[in-house]
Design an enzyme around this catalytic site. Sequence first.
Site, PDB file in Angstrom:
ATOM      1  CE1 TYR A 136      -4.090   2.247   0.528  1.00  0.00           C
ATOM      2  CE2 TYR A 136      -2.588   3.061   2.350  1.00  0.00           C
ATOM      3  CZ  TYR A 136      -3.938   3.171   1.390  1.00  0.00           C
ATOM      4  OH  TYR A 136      -4.826   4.203   1.554  1.00  0.00           O
ATOM      5  CG  ASN A 147      -5.079   5.901  11.007  1.00  0.00           C
ATOM      6  OD1 ASN A 147      -5.128   4.933  10.351  1.00  0.00           O
ATOM      7  ND2 ASN A 147      -3.889   5.904  11.858  1.00  0.00           N
TER       8      ASN A 147
END
Length: 361
Positions: free
Chosen positions: A182, A212
């Site tokens: 990723y 996040n």
Amino acid sequence: SHGLKWSSEGLVAIHVPWDTDRGRIVGEWKGTTMDRVLVTGAGGFIGHHLVKRLKGQGHWVRGVDIKEPEFEPTAADEFLLLDLRDPVQAAAAFDVEGGFDDVYGLAADMGGMGFISNHHSLILHNNLLINVNSIEAAARTGVRRYLYTSSACIYPAGAQTTTDAPPLREDQAYPADPEDGYGWEKLTTEKLAYYYHEDGLLPNIRIVRFHNVYGPLGTWNGGREKAPAALCRKTAIAKYKGGTLEIWGDGEQTRSFMYIEDCLDGLERIMAAEELNNVPVNLGRDRMVSINELAGIIGDIAGVDLEIEHVEGALGVRGRNSDNTFLNEVLGWEPQISLEVGLQPTYEWIEQQAKNDGLLD
């Protein structure tokens, strides 16, 4: 030259003006008070919220994704189910009369740590195709501003080895050692976007490194959910059915978490900031908490004090936090909403979803 347009009959050929010098389709601009905006990944958590925000501001919005939003209908003027891994379908996504003013490139095959740590080839393959096709289609159709959503996963693992790791600055991306799969895909696409700008193919690029993001209407079950959603679900189940709260590893690994409304504010401000043309910028909260602390905050909201059971699971880096110095310098703003405030509606929504699915009986 000819291009392709998506219709109810499928893909049909259309005539488009072609710039022979640049080998690109020429966009035809018409000044309007209403921007035409494309959100790719509009079936996902952030994309769905962003479409609602943009519609509330009066823009004409097309959403594109491989799936529709899971938890409520889209607010988009137009929502196309297209697979951006296919260059023909990607071209259809970007085809609109007059071209798009702004594009938010959110489409990605992704999930929480449990998913991204076990699907490196899938993530690298799918996301590179999505982004190569999207950026090329944006250049071919003369998009005015293109915002690519990158990730804090691009930062070197060596800078994130302790629970009290210093906040990550934008200039720490190189020498490169991003998270497997990723992270490499995100960093590669950053470079692709950078070069399209440098070569004169996309005049305005924004590169946003998300830390996040959490909130209601996001994945909360099934393996692709992130830590806040997973802990909300586990807490709700333990609250109603008893038992312990499982946390992966020792729970001392640290992260920062940004509420969805802060994320949307940041995206809007970054897109408008000329100083950030082709310059990567962090977007995240700069408060680092351990996963154990996160669980405690959620427990307080749920009104329970659960026994924690530490189990094996994917952990990622040991510590990660956002350095917002540069963001603050350019925008005079940074994310504001505390975990205690943002997790309240998030927990309540996930508890209700779990109840609806019969998980709390």
